[in-house]
Design a protein around this motif. Structure first.
Motif, PDB file in Angstrom:
ATOM      1  N   ARG A 136     -52.230   9.608  18.089  1.00 21.60           N
ATOM      2  CA  ARG A 136     -50.982   9.230  17.414  1.00 21.60           C
ATOM      3  C   ARG A 136     -50.232  10.437  16.856  1.00 21.60           C
ATOM      4  NH1 ARG A 136     -53.784   4.028  14.375  1.00 21.60           N
ATOM      5  NH2 ARG A 136     -53.915   2.727  16.263  1.00 21.60           N
ATOM      6  N   ARG A 137     -50.943  11.453  16.458  1.00 20.87           N
ATOM      7  CA  ARG A 137     -50.267  12.618  15.881  1.00 20.87           C
ATOM      8  C   ARG A 137     -49.760  13.586  16.936  1.00 20.87           C
ATOM      9  NH1 ARG A 137     -53.830  14.693  10.717  1.00 20.87           N
ATOM     10  NH2 ARG A 137     -54.596  12.667   9.985  1.00 20.87           N
ATOM     11  N   ARG A 138     -50.477  13.693  18.052  1.00 20.50           N
ATOM     12  CA  ARG A 138     -50.161  14.765  18.995  1.00 20.50           C
ATOM     13  C   ARG A 138     -49.976  14.290  20.426  1.00 20.50           C
ATOM     14  NH1 ARG A 138     -54.066  19.681  18.470  1.00 20.50           N
ATOM     15  NH2 ARG A 138     -52.747  19.999  16.645  1.00 20.50           N
ATOM     16  N   TYR A 139     -50.991  13.647  21.001  1.00 20.56           N
ATOM     17  CA  TYR A 139     -51.005  13.454  22.445  1.00 20.56           C
ATOM     18  C   TYR A 139     -49.983  12.429  22.927  1.00 20.56           C
ATOM     19  CZ  TYR A 139     -55.070  16.435  22.424  1.00 20.56           C
ATOM     20  OH  TYR A 139     -55.892  17.518  22.258  1.00 20.56           O
ATOM     21  N   ALA A 140     -49.763  11.349  22.195  1.00 19.78           N
ATOM     22  CA  ALA A 140     -48.743  10.387  22.609  1.00 19.78           C
ATOM     23  C   ALA A 140     -47.355  10.997  22.519  1.00 19.78           C
ATOM     24  CB  ALA A 140     -48.832   9.118  21.750  1.00 19.78           C
ATOM     25  N   VAL A 141     -47.107  11.794  21.484  1.00 15.57           N
ATOM     26  CA  VAL A 141     -45.815  12.474  21.356  1.00 15.57           C
ATOM     27  C   VAL A 141     -45.604  13.428  22.525  1.00 15.57           C
ATOM     28  CG1 VAL A 141     -44.446  14.061  19.944  1.00 15.57           C
ATOM     29  CG2 VAL A 141     -45.782  12.259  18.844  1.00 15.57           C
ATOM     30  N   LEU A 142     -46.635  14.226  22.855  1.00 16.72           N
ATOM     31  CA  LEU A 142     -46.508  15.170  23.962  1.00 16.72           C
ATOM     32  C   LEU A 142     -46.301  14.446  25.290  1.00 16.72           C
ATOM     33  CD1 LEU A 142     -49.213  17.864  23.101  1.00 16.72           C
ATOM     34  CD2 LEU A 142     -46.762  17.883  22.588  1.00 16.72           C
ATOM     35  N   PHE A 143     -47.024  13.352  25.501  1.00 14.94           N
ATOM     36  CA  PHE A 143     -46.894  12.608  26.759  1.00 14.94           C
ATOM     37  C   PHE A 143     -45.462  12.136  26.958  1.00 14.94           C
ATOM     38  CE2 PHE A 143     -46.771   8.623  29.099  1.00 14.94           C
ATOM     39  CZ  PHE A 143     -47.492   8.933  30.246  1.00 14.94           C
ATOM     40  N   TRP A 144     -44.902  11.486  25.939  1.00 13.14           N
ATOM     41  CA  TRP A 144     -43.554  10.943  26.098  1.00 13.14           C
ATOM     42  C   TRP A 144     -42.498  12.038  26.082  1.00 13.14           C
ATOM     43  CZ3 TRP A 144     -43.019   6.689  28.420  1.00 13.14           C
ATOM     44  CH2 TRP A 144     -44.011   5.709  28.326  1.00 13.14           C
ATOM     45  N   GLY A 152     -37.840  10.874  24.275  1.00 13.93           N
ATOM     46  CA  GLY A 152     -39.133  10.221  24.428  1.00 13.93           C
ATOM     47  C   GLY A 152     -40.061  10.475  23.262  1.00 13.93           C
ATOM     48  N   ALA A 153     -40.067  11.724  22.768  1.00 12.89           N
ATOM     49  CA  ALA A 153     -40.900  12.053  21.605  1.00 12.89           C
ATOM     50  C   ALA A 153     -40.480  11.229  20.394  1.00 12.89           C
ATOM     51  CB  ALA A 153     -40.795  13.544  21.296  1.00 12.89           C
ATOM     52  N   LEU A 154     -39.172  11.118  20.165  1.00 16.07           N
ATOM     53  CA  LEU A 154     -38.699  10.337  19.025  1.00 16.07           C
ATOM     54  C   LEU A 154     -38.946   8.848  19.244  1.00 16.07           C
ATOM     55  CD1 LEU A 154     -37.284  10.349  16.283  1.00 16.07           C
ATOM     56  CD2 LEU A 154     -35.105  10.140  17.479  1.00 16.07           C
ATOM     57  N   TRP A 189     -50.895   3.478  25.403  1.00 18.98           N
ATOM     58  CA  TRP A 189     -51.866   3.205  26.476  1.00 18.98           C
ATOM     59  C   TRP A 189     -51.871   4.272  27.561  1.00 18.98           C
ATOM     60  CZ3 TRP A 189     -51.236   0.943  31.625  1.00 18.98           C
ATOM     61  CH2 TRP A 189     -52.437   0.515  32.186  1.00 18.98           C
ATOM     62  N   PRO A 190     -50.710   4.690  28.129  1.00 15.73           N
ATOM     63  CA  PRO A 190     -50.770   5.718  29.179  1.00 15.73           C
ATOM     64  C   PRO A 190     -51.346   7.058  28.708  1.00 15.73           C
ATOM     65  CG  PRO A 190     -48.638   4.587  29.196  1.00 15.73           C
ATOM     66  CD  PRO A 190     -49.335   4.184  27.932  1.00 15.73           C
ATOM     67  N   PRO A 191     -50.908   7.597  27.558  1.00 15.25           N
ATOM     68  CA  PRO A 191     -51.517   8.861  27.144  1.00 15.25           C
ATOM     69  C   PRO A 191     -53.000   8.719  26.803  1.00 15.25           C
ATOM     70  CG  PRO A 191     -50.010   8.057  25.452  1.00 15.25           C
ATOM     71  CD  PRO A 191     -49.785   7.233  26.672  1.00 15.25           C
ATOM     72  N   ALA A 192     -53.406   7.541  26.311  1.00 15.84           N
ATOM     73  CA  ALA A 192     -54.831   7.333  26.025  1.00 15.84           C
ATOM     74  C   ALA A 192     -55.650   7.403  27.309  1.00 15.84           C
ATOM     75  CB  ALA A 192     -55.033   5.993  25.323  1.00 15.84           C
TER      76      ALA A 192
END
Length: 288
Positions: A136-144, A152-154, A189-192
């Motif tokens: 939630r802090r890093r990887y989902a933001v980077l993915f989007w 996407g990040a926002l 879900w996708p970044p996970a």
């Protein structure tokens, strides 16, 4: 993609080396915005989508100007704004150094991103909370960000805040809060899944993918469910497999501090895999 990769590298470097920049991560405007727009499910979607679209349009308008320098600066500010709200490394160090009692309880609460469910000082609990916090802090933001750019990040950050992070959605009706949580879970879900694939490459391949299959084969769960709840169980399996193989800092699976250090090491390797993949895509685009 090259500019996106450069923006990510700069943002990660600045977030670690210049913690004073973290004051940028302020979403005080979001609570009244949600209150005004989110009386229905459509309102929740619009409350998240409209600011993200605005940022996306600004980013698109800056593409190609001054050799991309303006876009890069805008993307960097957006990433510094949407990552976090705190750095994993700082919270991990605080947790490892916290004394028993109230200091450790407060550190656990920070490490778990203020979860309503109190964390216990056990390896499986803190590893599970740590992998969720990293997503939630890093990887989902980077993915989007890699998928859609600054917008996407926002988009992801606003969806996570609308789902209740930081108390921003506390005044929303229960139905809208539940819808926002499901929307944020779908974006996670996708970044996970990508994190799981990276963990399989850098940890015990059989343990990680075996845990993924076992989790989804349990009654009531589906491979098509847009839910990242499988991630904690897989992280625990991967870290424990490293411990059993003698590759970790811990000497047994009940050593909480050692497993936390193993988790930090695992997350760094996952980040390297993601960055290498992005670099390969950049090289591929240049060679095409």
């Amino acid at each position: 993609m090259a500019l996106k990769l450069l923006a990510v590298l700069l943002a990660l470097l600045l977030a670690r080396s210049a913690p004073t920049l973290l004051h940028l991560r302020n979403f005080g405007w979001l609570k009244p915005w949600l209150r005004a727009t989110s009386s229905t499910r459509t309102g929740v979607v619009l409350a998240v989508l409209l600011p993200a679209l605005l940022v996306g349009v600004i980013g698109y308008a800056l593409l190609g100007r001054w050799l991309g320098v303006l876009w890069l600066a805008f993307a960097l500010v957006t990433l510094l704004w949407t990552l976090g709200p705190r750095e994993m490394e700082a919270d991990l160090e605080e947790l490892l150094n916290a004394a028993e009692g109230e200091p450790r309880a407060a550190a656990l609460q920070n490490f778990g991103d203020g979860s309503d469910v109190p964390l216990s000082w056990s390896a499986s609990s803190v590893v599970g909370a740590g992998i969720n916090a990293a997503l939630r802090r890093r990887y989902a933001v980077l993915f989007w960000f890699f998928m859609l750019g600054p917008g996407g990040a926002l988009l992801y950050r606003l969806a996570r805040l609308a789902a209740g992070a930081g108390g921003h959605a506390i005044e929303l009706p229960a139905a809208q809060q539940d819808f926002a949580r499901r929307m944020a879970a779908a974006l996670e879900w996708p970044p996970a899944l990508l994190m799981v694939l990276a963990m399989a490459l850098v940890s015990n391949f059989d343990a990680v993918l075996g845990s993924l299959r076992a989790w989804h084969n349990e009654p009531g769960r589906s491979w098509l469910g847009l839910d990242p709840d499988f991630l904690p169980a897989i992280a625990v399996a991967g870290v424990n497999a490293d411990v059993e193989a003698g590759d970790g800092y811990a000497v047994d699976a009940t050593d909480v501090a050692g497993e936390l250090e193993d988790l930090a090491h695992l997350l760094n390797r996952v980040l390297i895999i993601w960055l290498v993949l992005a670099a390969l895509l950049v090289l591929g685009s240049w060679m095409a």
